[in-house]
Motif scaffolding. Structure first.
Motif, PDB file in Angstrom:
ATOM      1  N   LYS A  29      90.600  67.465  -9.172  1.00  0.00           N
ATOM      2  CA  LYS A  29      90.283  68.886  -9.250  1.00  0.00           C
ATOM      3  C   LYS A  29      89.630  69.356  -7.955  1.00  0.00           C
ATOM      4  N   ILE A  30      89.978  70.568  -7.528  1.00  0.00           N
ATOM      5  CA  ILE A  30      89.385  71.209  -6.359  1.00  0.00           C
ATOM      6  C   ILE A  30      88.768  72.517  -6.834  1.00  0.00           C
ATOM      7  N   THR A  31      87.501  72.746  -6.515  1.00  0.00           N
ATOM      8  CA  THR A  31      86.850  74.000  -6.858  1.00  0.00           C
ATOM      9  C   THR A  31      86.949  74.938  -5.666  1.00  0.00           C
ATOM     10  N   ILE A  32      87.380  76.168  -5.927  1.00  0.00           N
ATOM     11  CA  ILE A  32      87.555  77.154  -4.858  1.00  0.00           C
ATOM     12  C   ILE A  32      87.100  78.524  -5.339  1.00  0.00           C
ATOM     13  N   ASP A  33      86.985  79.452  -4.427  1.00  0.00           N
ATOM     14  CA  ASP A  33      86.732  80.844  -4.755  1.00  0.00           C
ATOM     15  C   ASP A  33      87.793  81.638  -4.010  1.00  0.00           C
ATOM     16  N   SER A  34      88.898  81.913  -4.674  1.00  0.00           N
ATOM     17  CA  SER A  34      90.034  82.494  -3.988  1.00  0.00           C
ATOM     18  C   SER A  34      90.620  83.670  -4.748  1.00  0.00           C
ATOM     19  N   PRO A  35      90.248  84.903  -4.370  1.00  0.00           N
ATOM     20  CA  PRO A  35      90.925  86.046  -4.988  1.00  0.00           C
ATOM     21  C   PRO A  35      92.367  86.097  -4.512  1.00  0.00           C
ATOM     22  N   ILE A  36      93.266  86.447  -5.409  1.00  0.00           N
ATOM     23  CA  ILE A  36      94.680  86.525  -5.055  1.00  0.00           C
ATOM     24  C   ILE A  36      95.258  87.835  -5.562  1.00  0.00           C
ATOM     25  N   GLU A  37      96.287  88.299  -4.884  1.00  0.00           N
ATOM     26  CA  GLU A  37      96.995  89.517  -5.277  1.00  0.00           C
ATOM     27  C   GLU A  37      98.411  89.131  -5.671  1.00  0.00           C
ATOM     28  N   VAL A  38      98.728  89.281  -6.946  1.00  0.00           N
ATOM     29  CA  VAL A  38     100.073  88.981  -7.431  1.00  0.00           C
ATOM     30  C   VAL A  38     100.994  90.085  -6.941  1.00  0.00           C
ATOM     31  N   LYS A  39     102.122  89.696  -6.330  1.00  0.00           N
ATOM     32  CA  LYS A  39     103.052  90.704  -5.793  1.00  0.00           C
ATOM     33  C   LYS A  39     104.323  90.819  -6.618  1.00  0.00           C
ATOM     34  N   ASP A  40     104.743  89.732  -7.272  1.00  0.00           N
ATOM     35  CA  ASP A  40     105.904  89.816  -8.152  1.00  0.00           C
ATOM     36  C   ASP A  40     105.830  88.726  -9.207  1.00  0.00           C
ATOM     37  N   ILE A  41     106.601  88.942 -10.269  1.00  0.00           N
ATOM     38  CA  ILE A  41     106.576  88.025 -11.403  1.00  0.00           C
ATOM     39  C   ILE A  41     107.971  87.965 -12.010  1.00  0.00           C
ATOM     40  N   SER A  42     108.295  86.848 -12.621  1.00  0.00           N
ATOM     41  CA  SER A  42     109.557  86.699 -13.344  1.00  0.00           C
ATOM     42  C   SER A  42     109.311  85.808 -14.553  1.00  0.00           C
ATOM     43  N   ARG A  43     110.341  85.560 -15.306  1.00  0.00           N
ATOM     44  CA  ARG A  43     110.233  84.672 -16.463  1.00  0.00           C
ATOM     45  C   ARG A  43     109.850  83.253 -16.057  1.00  0.00           C
ATOM     46  N   THR A  44     110.151  82.879 -14.825  1.00  0.00           N
ATOM     47  CA  THR A  44     109.933  81.496 -14.400  1.00  0.00           C
ATOM     48  C   THR A  44     108.739  81.291 -13.491  1.00  0.00           C
ATOM     49  N   GLY A  45     108.177  82.378 -12.931  1.00  0.00           N
ATOM     50  CA  GLY A  45     107.054  82.176 -12.027  1.00  0.00           C
ATOM     51  C   GLY A  45     106.529  83.465 -11.443  1.00  0.00           C
ATOM     52  N   LEU A  46     105.695  83.313 -10.412  1.00  0.00           N
ATOM     53  CA  LEU A  46     105.123  84.478  -9.766  1.00  0.00           C
ATOM     54  C   LEU A  46     104.913  84.211  -8.288  1.00  0.00           C
ATOM     55  N   GLY A  47     104.784  85.297  -7.547  1.00  0.00           N
ATOM     56  CA  GLY A  47     104.471  85.227  -6.130  1.00  0.00           C
ATOM     57  C   GLY A  47     103.163  85.939  -5.893  1.00  0.00           C
ATOM     58  N   PHE A  48     102.332  85.384  -4.998  1.00  0.00           N
ATOM     59  CA  PHE A  48     101.063  86.033  -4.713  1.00  0.00           C
ATOM     60  C   PHE A  48     100.667  85.848  -3.258  1.00  0.00           C
ATOM     61  N   ILE A  49      99.696  86.651  -2.842  1.00  0.00           N
ATOM     62  CA  ILE A  49      99.168  86.599  -1.481  1.00  0.00           C
ATOM     63  C   ILE A  49      97.684  86.281  -1.558  1.00  0.00           C
TER      64      ILE A  49
END
Length: 116
Positions: A32-52
């Motif tokens: 496990k890795i602990t992080i503090d990472s806000p992300i912006e989801v840009k697209d989504i589908s039935r199989t996954g998502l893309g984010f920045i």
């Protein structure tokens, strides 16, 4: 990415604006890795998502996500696996992820999204 990359996708991507906060990443062997990472989801589908994100996240790691897609009956609690990363300008990174173990019962949410 090749111009016809979207033609080879298993599911239609829908542009969406969501913000998530990732607090930890993990591997199947419980590393496990602990992080503090806000992300912006840009697209989504039935199989996954893309984010920045501005954070550098490792490939093949997983995280738990809560995605509210428009109402209390349209919230997905899921596990997401990071499978692709691409460096962008301004010290940002574009990630591609796949849903792990997404139940088909949630297909109605994606049916609604794809109609918009």
């Amino acid at each position: 990415m090749p111009a016809n990359y979207d033609d080879r996708r298993r599911a239609k991507r829908v542009n969406i604006k969501l913000n998530l906060s990732v607090s930890s990443l993990f591997l199947q062997d419980n590393e496990k890795i602990t992080i503090d990472s806000p992300i912006e989801v840009k697209d989504i589908s039935r199989t996954g998502l893309g984010f920045i994100s501005r954070s550098i996240l490792p490939l093949e790691y997983y995280f738990n996500a809560e995605l509210n897609l428009g109402g209390k009956d349209k919230t997905l609690f899921c596990v997401v696996k990071i499978i692709r990363v691409e460096a962008l300008e301004d010290e940002e990174y574009s990630y591609g992820c796949t849903f792990v173990g997404m139940a088909p019962v949630f297909d109605y949410i994606f049916d609604d999204l794809e109609r918009l």
